[in-house]
Each structure stands twice: as structure tokens, then as C-alpha cells.
Design a protein around this motif. Structure first.
Motif, mmCIF file in Angstrom:
data_model
loop_
_atom_site.group_PDB
_atom_site.id
_atom_site.type_symbol
_atom_site.label_atom_id
_atom_site.label_comp_id
_atom_site.label_asym_id
_atom_site.label_seq_id
_atom_site.Cartn_x
_atom_site.Cartn_y
_atom_site.Cartn_z
ATOM 1 N N ALA A 104 1.072 -1.226 0.259
ATOM 2 C CA ALA A 104 -0.112 0.319 0.074
ATOM 3 C C ALA A 104 0.834 1.386 -0.369
ATOM 4 C CB ALA A 104 -0.936 0.361 1.006
ATOM 5 N N ALA A 105 2.027 1.318 0.666
ATOM 6 C CA ALA A 105 2.741 2.486 0.960
ATOM 7 C C ALA A 105 3.853 2.488 -0.703
ATOM 8 C CB ALA A 105 3.936 1.866 1.340
ATOM 9 N N LEU A 106 3.880 1.453 -1.181
ATOM 10 C CA LEU A 106 4.447 2.110 -2.291
ATOM 11 C C LEU A 106 3.706 1.955 -3.526
ATOM 12 C CD1 LEU A 106 6.801 -1.398 -2.086
ATOM 13 C CD2 LEU A 106 7.978 0.820 -1.818
ATOM 14 N N THR A 107 2.405 1.582 -3.363
ATOM 15 C CA THR A 107 1.374 2.341 -4.195
ATOM 16 C C THR A 107 0.931 3.526 -4.347
ATOM 17 O OG1 THR A 107 0.204 0.470 -4.492
ATOM 18 C CG2 THR A 107 -0.956 2.098 -5.480
ATOM 19 N N ALA A 108 0.975 3.766 -3.404
ATOM 20 C CA ALA A 108 0.523 5.358 -2.531
ATOM 21 C C ALA A 108 2.280 6.688 -2.893
ATOM 22 C CB ALA A 108 0.343 6.066 -1.289
ATOM 23 N N THR A 112 2.300 9.508 -6.179
ATOM 24 C CA THR A 112 2.718 10.702 -6.290
ATOM 25 C C THR A 112 3.508 10.792 -6.692
ATOM 26 O OG1 THR A 112 2.359 10.386 -3.922
ATOM 27 C CG2 THR A 112 3.726 12.206 -4.318
ATOM 28 N N LEU A 113 4.355 9.587 -7.294
ATOM 29 C CA LEU A 113 5.651 10.646 -8.152
ATOM 30 C C LEU A 113 5.016 10.186 -9.805
ATOM 31 C CD1 LEU A 113 8.322 8.092 -7.077
ATOM 32 C CD2 LEU A 113 7.861 10.145 -7.194
ATOM 33 N N GLY A 114 4.002 9.597 -10.423
ATOM 34 C CA GLY A 114 2.635 9.566 -11.389
ATOM 35 C C GLY A 114 1.980 10.702 -11.722
ATOM 36 N N ALA A 115 1.645 11.528 -10.480
ATOM 37 C CA ALA A 115 0.969 12.553 -10.429
ATOM 38 C C ALA A 115 2.063 13.668 -10.898
ATOM 39 C CB ALA A 115 0.715 12.747 -8.970
ATOM 40 N N ALA A 116 3.743 13.171 -9.773
ATOM 41 C CA ALA A 116 4.217 14.306 -10.109
ATOM 42 C C ALA A 116 5.094 14.388 -12.031
ATOM 43 C CB ALA A 116 5.889 14.311 -9.452
ATOM 44 N N VAL A 138 13.039 14.660 -14.498
ATOM 45 C CA VAL A 138 12.544 13.670 -15.959
ATOM 46 C C VAL A 138 13.022 12.115 -15.624
ATOM 47 C CG1 VAL A 138 10.954 13.121 -17.760
ATOM 48 C CG2 VAL A 138 10.881 15.831 -17.414
ATOM 49 N N SER A 139 14.237 12.953 -15.844
ATOM 50 C CA SER A 139 15.284 11.279 -16.122
ATOM 51 C C SER A 139 14.527 9.958 -14.773
ATOM 52 C CB SER A 139 15.877 11.374 -16.583
ATOM 53 O OG SER A 139 16.964 10.115 -16.834
ATOM 54 N N LEU A 140 15.076 11.411 -13.579
ATOM 55 C CA LEU A 140 15.018 10.716 -12.251
ATOM 56 C C LEU A 140 13.908 10.199 -11.696
ATOM 57 C CD1 LEU A 140 16.867 10.449 -9.726
ATOM 58 C CD2 LEU A 140 16.274 12.694 -8.996
ATOM 59 N N LEU A 141 12.741 11.184 -12.215
ATOM 60 C CA LEU A 141 11.619 10.538 -11.801
ATOM 61 C C LEU A 141 11.185 9.485 -12.802
ATOM 62 C CD1 LEU A 141 9.723 13.727 -12.062
ATOM 63 C CD2 LEU A 141 10.407 12.419 -10.486
ATOM 64 N N ASN A 142 11.170 9.118 -13.835
ATOM 65 C CA ASN A 142 10.906 7.257 -14.479
ATOM 66 C C ASN A 142 11.965 6.504 -14.240
ATOM 67 O OD1 ASN A 142 9.849 9.161 -16.669
ATOM 68 N ND2 ASN A 142 11.520 9.336 -17.764
ATOM 69 N N GLN A 143 13.027 7.081 -13.929
ATOM 70 C CA GLN A 143 14.211 5.885 -13.137
ATOM 71 C C GLN A 143 13.150 5.496 -11.514
ATOM 72 O OE1 GLN A 143 17.478 7.032 -12.517
ATOM 73 N NE2 GLN A 143 18.771 7.498 -14.871
ATOM 74 N N GLN A 144 12.736 6.658 -11.258
ATOM 75 C CA GLN A 144 12.179 6.238 -10.276
ATOM 76 C C GLN A 144 11.011 5.031 -10.071
ATOM 77 O OE1 GLN A 144 11.815 9.480 -7.772
ATOM 78 N NE2 GLN A 144 13.823 9.770 -7.319
ATOM 79 N N ILE A 145 10.125 5.288 -11.338
ATOM 80 C CA ILE A 145 9.346 4.729 -10.983
ATOM 81 C C ILE A 145 9.108 3.284 -11.820
ATOM 82 C CG2 ILE A 145 7.005 4.621 -12.738
ATOM 83 C CD1 ILE A 145 7.064 7.399 -12.752
ATOM 84 N N ALA A 146 10.642 3.439 -12.551
ATOM 85 C CA ALA A 146 11.149 1.825 -12.701
ATOM 86 C C ALA A 146 11.169 0.934 -11.988
ATOM 87 C CB ALA A 146 12.159 1.699 -14.323
ATOM 88 N N ALA A 147 11.727 1.666 -10.974
ATOM 89 C CA ALA A 147 12.739 1.300 -9.449
ATOM 90 C C ALA A 147 11.348 0.699 -8.906
ATOM 91 C CB ALA A 147 13.627 2.002 -8.602
ATOM 92 N N LEU A 148 10.539 1.470 -8.812
ATOM 93 C CA LEU A 148 8.499 1.070 -7.575
ATOM 94 C C LEU A 148 8.980 0.224 -8.035
ATOM 95 C CD1 LEU A 148 7.481 5.396 -6.656
ATOM 96 C CD2 LEU A 148 8.929 2.961 -4.805
ATOM 97 N N ARG A 149 8.113 0.003 -9.771
ATOM 98 C CA ARG A 149 6.948 -1.013 -10.535
ATOM 99 C C ARG A 149 7.748 -2.117 -9.897
ATOM 100 N NH1 ARG A 149 5.996 1.618 -15.726
ATOM 101 N NH2 ARG A 149 3.914 3.385 -14.784
#
Length: 342
Positions: A104-108, A112-116, A138-149
Motif C-alpha cells: 500500500a505504501a509503495l502504491t501511494a 505521487t510520483l506519477g502525478a509529479a 524527468v529522467s530521475l523520475l522515470n528511473q524512480q517509477i521503474a524501480a518502484l514498479r
């Protein structure tokens, strides 16, 4: 000269009297010694009989203690196994809850990152040029999203594994309980037909007795049928009734398969009135002594020692709760029950 001869004759006449007195004294002494020897022999025989009785009682107590220890060991083993299963299931539920919370925490955080990212994308769409700092963001956000997934996928796999293990443990516990219930049911069912036959034989033999009745799976004898008041010595009538029980056991024992470990339980009970005299200090001692008296008579009548057990419960477990003489008489009883020894 004549006087001298007369005096000598008097001395000779007295001497046989002394001899008779000494002979009589010797015979009396021998008789007294013989009485003492016979008394000692009788006492030795009596003490030997009591020692044999005490030895037999100690042997029976040791046998009962061994049976009780085996039963306690089996019960403790089953309880330990159930406790272990419960502990494993509790640990699995705790792990599942932790994984669900992390998910649940990772989904939240992903939302948040997706909204950003969406906001940044909208901002970039309105710009003709992107500077280097914005591209880096933008590149950093994409990397964080991939890591979270990736983390979400790992957590989902772990959650699935935990749920599968939890289900398996549920199945194991349910299977263990089912196997225990089935084993108990099989033993009860295999013994039930012989218990019914035993009840039928005993009911037929005791049909004319009003003070003997069936309560559930037990035959109940009021103590007045078997014993005098405040005594554990069986009456003549009581011995005759116990002989009928022994005959019923002898009639059905050959029919019971060897794989069924059965025993005839003899249980003594008393009323709640305090004992005011006699050799027994309380109702518990009296009920136990009466149960043992019945057990000894059953063995003497041909029931094997390993097929009969005895216990006393005093005033516990009354079948009548009132205080009338009839209620107290019902609670003074001996119960017979054909049951499993396992």
C-alpha cells in the motif's frame, strides 16, 4: 536310735513331692513356650498375607500410573503439534499483513510520483525548450517509477507466496484435526457395537433390580445394592451382582478384536454428607476403596487385570442435586463403563 531312723524316713517321704512339683513346673513351662511358638506362627502367616496384599496394591497403582503417563504423553504430543501449526499460521499472517502494508505504501508513493511526472510533462509541453536541469529531473523520475514498479512486482510475488503457504498450513491443520476426529470416531464406532452387546447382556441379567439403571453409556449401581453403610466390604448380595457383571464381560470379551484396546472402567462416588466415623477420613477415600473392592472381585471372578481400571471421585459429579435421602442415595453409586484404554 528309733528317732534317728524315723527322721531319715521322713526325709525320704518328702523327696517324691519335690520331684512331682518340679515335673509339673517343667510341663507348665513347656506348655507356655508351645503357646508362644504357635502364636508367633499365626502372626507370621497373618503378616505374610498382608504383605502380599500390599504388594498387589502397589503393583496395581504402578500399572495405573503407567497408563496415565502414556495418556498424558500422547495428549502433550498432540497439543505441541497443534501449537506449532498455530504458531506457523500466526507468523504467516503477520508476514502477509506486513507485505500488504508495504504494498500500500509503495502504491501511494507510485501514485505521487506519477502525478509529479504528469505535472512535469504538462509543464514541459508548454515550453519550447527544455533545459538540462528539467531533463535530468524527468529522467530521475522515470528511473524512480521503474524501480518502484520492480519493487511492487517483488512484493506481489512475495505476497502470493505467503498466501499460498498460509493456505497450505490451513489445509495441514484442518487435515490434522480431521485425521484425529476420524481416528477417535473409528475407535468409538468399533467399540460401540460391543458396548451395546455388553449392555444388553448386563441389562438382561439385572432386569429385576430397581436400584440399577443405565445413564448414557454407563451402568449405575446404587451403593446400597453392593455395600453396607460407610463400608467398602461387599455384601453377599453385592458379590452376586458383581459376578453378573463379570459374566457379561466374559461373554463379550472373546468377540472384541485384539486391535481394540478396551477396558472396563469402575468408578466410585459418594454423597456430600461428611463421614463422622469409621476407617475412612472422607468421602473420597470411601469411594476409592469401594471402587477397588469391586475391581478386586471382578479380577477374582475371571476378568483379566489389564482389562479393568478403578477410580474414586468422592462427592464430585453428582447425578442428583437435591438434599433428600433419595437424592443422596442416588449419588452414592458405582458406575461401569466399557471404554477405550488409548
Amino acid at each position: 536310735m528309733a528317732r534317728t531312723i524315723r527322721g531319715r524316713n521322713n526325709g525320704l517321704e518328702i523327696w517324691p513331692g519335690y520331684v512331682d512339683a518340679l515335673s509339673t513346673l517343667l510341663m507348665v513351662t513347656i506348655f507356655v513356650l508351645l503357646v508362644f511358638v504357635l502364636a508367633e506362627a499365626f502372626l507370621s502367616v497373618a503378616l505374610s498375607g498382608r504383605n502380599k496384599t500390599i504388594t498387589a496394591l502397589r503393583s496395581e497403582i504402578a500399572q495405573l500410573s503407567h497408563v496415565l503417563a502414556l495418556q498424558k504423553s500422547k495428549t502433550a504430543s498432540l497439543q505441541d503439534e497443534l501449537a506449532s501449526m498455530a504458531s506457523l499460521m500466526k507468523a504467516a499472517k503477520t508476514r502477509e499483513a506486513a507485505l500488504m502494508a508495504a504494498n500500500a505504501a509503495l502504491t501511494a508513493k507510485t501514485a505521487t510520483l506519477g502525478a509529479a511526472v504528469t505535472a512535469a510533462g504538462g509543464k514541459l509541453a508548454g515550453q519550447v525548450k527544455l533545459n538540462a536541469q528539467e531533463l535530468q529531473t524527468v529522467s530521475l523520475l522515470n528511473q524512480q517509477i521503474a524501480a518502484l514498479r520492480l519493487q511492487l512486482a517483488t512484493i506481489a510475488a512475495a505476497l502470493d507466496a505467503a498466501q499460498k503457504k498460509d493456505q497450505e498450513e490451513h489445509v495441514q491443520i484442518a487435515d490434522l484435526g480431521q485425521r484425529l476426529n476420524e481416528a477417535l470416531a473409528r475407535k468409538v464406532q468399533s467399540l460401540e457395537q460391543y458396548r451395546s452387546e455388553f449392555f444388553g447382556v448386563l441389562r438382561k441379567a439385572l432386569a429385576d433390580q430397581k436400584d440399577i439403571k443405565v445413564v448414557g453409556d454407563r451402568f449405575v449401581f446404587e451403593s446400597a445394592v453392593l455395600f453396607p453403610s460407610d463400608s467398602a466390604r461387599l455384601s453377599a448380595k453385592g458379590k452376586a451382582e458383581i459376578a453378573k457383571v463379570a459374566q457379561a464381560i466374559e461373554a463379550i470379551a472373546p468377540k472384541i478384536p485384539d486391535k481394540i484396546n478396551w477396558v472396563l472402567s469402575v468408578t466410585g462416588y459418594a454423597d456430600k454428607e461428611a463421614i463422622t466415623g469409621g476407617p475412612y477420613k472422607d468421602n473420597f477415600d470411601l469411594s476409592a476403596a469401594r471402587a477397588l473392592s469391586v475391581l478386586h472381585l471382578l479380577i477374582a471372578d475371571g476378568v483379566p487385570k489389564n482389562r479393568v481400571v478403578a477410580a474414586g471421585f468422592g462427592a464430585d459429579h453428582p447425578i442428583a442435586t437435591g438434599n433428600t435421602p433419595q437424592d443422596l442415595a442416588q449419588n452414592r453409586r458405582i458406575e461401569f463403563r466399557l471404554t477405550s484404554a488409548d
